[in-house]
Design an enzyme around this catalytic site. Structure first.
Site, PDB file in Angstrom:
ATOM      1  N   ASN A 120      41.541   1.001  28.057  1.00 32.29           N
ATOM      2  CA  ASN A 120      41.269   2.442  28.043  1.00 32.29           C
ATOM      3  C   ASN A 120      41.674   3.105  29.366  1.00 32.29           C
ATOM      4  O   ASN A 120      40.924   3.874  29.944  1.00 32.29           O
ATOM      5  CB  ASN A 120      39.781   2.691  27.764  1.00 32.29           C
ATOM      6  N   ARG A 125      47.640   4.255  36.600  1.00 34.00           N
ATOM      7  CA  ARG A 125      46.364   3.973  37.260  1.00 34.00           C
ATOM      8  C   ARG A 125      46.067   2.478  37.314  1.00 34.00           C
ATOM      9  O   ARG A 125      45.466   1.988  38.266  1.00 34.00           O
ATOM     10  CB  ARG A 125      45.228   4.715  36.556  1.00 34.00           C
ATOM     11  N   ARG A 169      34.840  -0.906  34.357  1.00 35.18           N
ATOM     12  CA  ARG A 169      35.335  -2.269  34.156  1.00 35.18           C
ATOM     13  C   ARG A 169      34.915  -3.194  35.311  1.00 35.18           C
ATOM     14  O   ARG A 169      35.086  -4.396  35.231  1.00 35.18           O
ATOM     15  CB  ARG A 169      36.855  -2.259  34.035  1.00 35.18           C
ATOM     16  N   LYS A 209      42.243  -6.542  21.634  1.00 37.49           N
ATOM     17  CA  LYS A 209      43.500  -6.084  22.222  1.00 37.49           C
ATOM     18  C   LYS A 209      43.827  -6.803  23.538  1.00 37.49           C
ATOM     19  O   LYS A 209      44.944  -7.291  23.732  1.00 37.49           O
ATOM     20  CB  LYS A 209      43.437  -4.565  22.433  1.00 37.49           C
ATOM     21  N   PRO A 226      49.223  -7.227  19.675  1.00 35.62           N
ATOM     22  CA  PRO A 226      48.227  -6.365  20.327  1.00 35.62           C
ATOM     23  C   PRO A 226      48.294  -4.941  19.776  1.00 35.62           C
ATOM     24  O   PRO A 226      49.369  -4.338  19.766  1.00 35.62           O
ATOM     25  CB  PRO A 226      48.641  -6.384  21.804  1.00 35.62           C
ATOM     26  N   ASP A 228      47.103  -1.269  20.301  1.00 31.80           N
ATOM     27  CA  ASP A 228      46.507  -0.290  21.208  1.00 31.80           C
ATOM     28  C   ASP A 228      46.768   1.099  20.649  1.00 31.80           C
ATOM     29  O   ASP A 228      47.204   1.254  19.506  1.00 31.80           O
ATOM     30  CB  ASP A 228      47.100  -0.437  22.615  1.00 31.80           C
ATOM     31  N   GLN A 266      56.182  -6.405  18.510  1.00 36.66           N
ATOM     32  CA  GLN A 266      55.236  -5.488  19.136  1.00 36.66           C
ATOM     33  C   GLN A 266      55.827  -4.859  20.394  1.00 36.66           C
ATOM     34  O   GLN A 266      55.694  -3.669  20.618  1.00 36.66           O
ATOM     35  CB  GLN A 266      53.951  -6.249  19.458  1.00 36.66           C
ATOM     36  N   PHE A 270      56.301  -0.970  20.939  1.00 38.16           N
ATOM     37  CA  PHE A 270      55.503  -0.334  21.991  1.00 38.16           C
ATOM     38  C   PHE A 270      56.404   0.445  22.950  1.00 38.16           C
ATOM     39  O   PHE A 270      56.159   1.608  23.264  1.00 38.16           O
ATOM     40  CB  PHE A 270      54.719  -1.407  22.762  1.00 38.16           C
TER      41      PHE A 270
END
Length: 277
Positions: A120, A125, A169, A209, A226, A228, A266, A270
């Site tokens: 998330n 970042r 986290r 994920k 995965p 997302d 994937q 992605f």
DNA sequence: TTCCAGGTGCATA
DNA sequence: TATGCACATGGA
């Protein structure tokens, strides 16, 4: 793809199945930078590699070329992989767009920690937080910082991780560091994808994920997909008839469709979705 | 100001 | 089993 290893570099011949930009910018790794000269620099554990474009291909300059031979998955025949993937209509454009992507074989511990931070969060970042983690807790090398070892990170408090910007986290990181070490992760190599996935999901901050990312980018398991937020968007776009499916259901359908090639499919999808095309 | 980013944990039914 | 909500942070 042809390549040649010498004492401090790997020469890659051909550009179709090796694109530094696509390999590094496709979201599987966070520790790299584009140097002033335009070439890429990659960091993995305490190692560094610089990638230069040549007339006929690329040169990977590193002190440990054999480490990066494995890291860049050079022994795998991506031309053959892509030939298999091109049987799927929805992959044709993404593969053309993302040609030269390779799935990296990254360090298990570094991958686990990195993808716990990724949850998330956005890639900019994530990179920022991981860079701060290197500088704060990692060993200083010549011109860069190594990714901290488990032992080094054990010295960190939850507040330390918060100070890096890890947000909520932080408590996951603090917990996971006390449940696994590098050796335990290595021992898990022998497990089936299913059991390994269960082990990973049992860790704090690791859900379906993040587990799949660690399985794919660390353990080299191609049979995971995965899912997302970008893959959800992809699913809505390419399978518009099926709406409002849970991530778990989407994951089930996609692994069912792509089988052992799931992870590769994937990455192309992605990268393609994130490009905005 | 609200939404979003390579989601997960936990309570609730 | 599945749904809904809280959760740090910063850029768009």
């Amino acid at each position: 793809m042809e390549y040649k290893i010498s004492k401090n570099k790997i020469q890659i011949f051909g550009k179709e199945d090796f694109s530094p930009e696509h390999i590094l910018e496709c979201g599987q790794i966070f520790s790299y930078e584009k140097a002033a000269g335009g070439h890429y620099v990659v960091f993995s554990t305490d190692k560094k590699a610089e990638i230069f474009e040549t007339e006929t291909g690329y040169e990977i300059v590193a002190e440990n070329p054999t480490y990066f031979e494995s890291f860049f998955d050079l022994q795998t025949d991506y031309a053959a992989l892509k030939a298999g993937l091109l049987r799927y209509e929805i992959l044709k454009e993404p593969i053309k767009f993302g040609h030269g992507i390779r799935i990296l074989k990254q360090d298990l511990f570094e991958t686990l920690i990195s993808f716990i931070v990724s949850a998330n969060n956005n890639i900019k970042r994530i990179q920022l937080i991981l860079n701060r983690m290197r500088e704060k807790f990692g060993t200083k090398m010549s011109g860069y910082y190594a990714f901290p070892t488990r032992k080094q990170l054990l010295a960190a408090t939850e507040e330390d991780f918060s100070a890096l910007g890890a947000g909520y986290r932080s408590k996951y990181l603090f917990k996971v560091l006390r449940h696994v070490n590098e050796d335990v992760l290595q021992d898990w190599q022998i497990l089936s994808t299913k059991s390994l996935r269960e082990k990973l999901i049992s860790l704090a901050g690791v859900g379906p994920k993040v587990a799949d990312c660690v399985l794919l980018f660390g353990f080299g398991r191609g049979d995971v997909f995965p899912v997302d937020t970008w893959i959800e968007k992809m699913y809505l776009r390419f399978y518009p008839a099926e709406k409002n499916l849970s991530r778990e259901k989407i994951r089930f359908n996609l692994t069912d469709e792509f089988g052992l090639l799931s992870g590769y499919a994937q990455q192309y999808l992605f990268f393609f979705m994130r490009s905005g095309l």
